[in-house]
Design a protein around this motif. Sequence first.
Motif, short mmCIF file in Angstrom:
data_model
loop_
_atom_site.label_atom_id
_atom_site.label_comp_id
_atom_site.label_asym_id
_atom_site.label_seq_id
_atom_site.Cartn_x
_atom_site.Cartn_y
_atom_site.Cartn_z
N TRP A 142 0.86 -1.18 0.00
CA TRP A 142 0.00 0.00 0.00
C TRP A 142 0.90 1.23 0.00
N PHE A 143 0.54 2.17 -0.84
CA PHE A 143 1.27 3.43 -0.94
C PHE A 143 0.25 4.56 -0.90
N ARG A 144 0.74 5.77 -0.70
CA ARG A 144 -0.16 6.92 -0.73
C ARG A 144 0.56 8.13 -1.30
N GLY A 175 -6.17 3.90 -7.37
CA GLY A 175 -6.17 4.73 -6.17
C GLY A 175 -7.56 5.06 -5.65
N THR A 176 -7.62 5.34 -4.35
CA THR A 176 -8.86 5.78 -3.71
C THR A 176 -8.52 6.93 -2.76
N PRO A 180 0.09 12.14 -0.83
CA PRO A 180 -0.58 13.32 -0.28
C PRO A 180 -0.61 14.43 -1.32
N PRO A 181 -1.53 15.36 -1.19
CA PRO A 181 -1.62 16.45 -2.18
C PRO A 181 -0.31 17.23 -2.27
N GLY A 182 0.18 17.38 -3.48
CA GLY A 182 1.39 18.15 -3.71
C GLY A 182 2.69 17.47 -3.31
N LYS A 183 2.60 16.18 -2.97
CA LYS A 183 3.81 15.48 -2.52
C LYS A 183 4.06 14.23 -3.35
N GLU A 184 5.21 13.62 -3.13
CA GLU A 184 5.57 12.39 -3.82
C GLU A 184 4.82 11.20 -3.22
N ARG A 185 4.72 10.16 -4.01
CA ARG A 185 4.12 8.92 -3.51
C ARG A 185 5.04 8.33 -2.44
N GLU A 186 4.43 7.80 -1.38
CA GLU A 186 5.22 7.24 -0.29
C GLU A 186 4.69 5.87 0.12
#
Length: 126
Positions: free
Chosen positions: A36-38, A119-120, A40-46
């Motif tokens: 699972w990754f996410r 994505g969700t 955040p708005p304006g940021k890189e995938r983590e």
Amino acid sequence: QVQLVESGGGLVQAGGSLRLSCVASGRSLSSYTMGWFRQPPGKEREFVGGISWSGVSTYYADSVKGRFTISRDNAKNTVYLQMNSLKPEDTAVYYCAADLRKWADTYLKRYDYNYWGQGTQVTVSS
């Protein structure tokens, strides 16, 4: 080839819980390492967390350790991300990913998974 579809996202207040699901089609998930990754708005995938193909090994990012839990139900071809004690900084688009390579422990946080869902959105209000 496996196709992944995430669901379960939404708007929740800080301190609340959500459970995300990642359903696979096309192949059985039982042989796949899952992550699972996410983003955040304006940021890189983590990286958020991962689970080995056997389900024995899991690994989590420090930011979610103790709050998030990954599990898998191979009979339902589904992987879950249970998210508790949510914080506004958990707001992001959440993605599941799959790979046939048999990773475990810290290898689960690799970013080169072969298959990704669309994505969700998860939004946590303060």
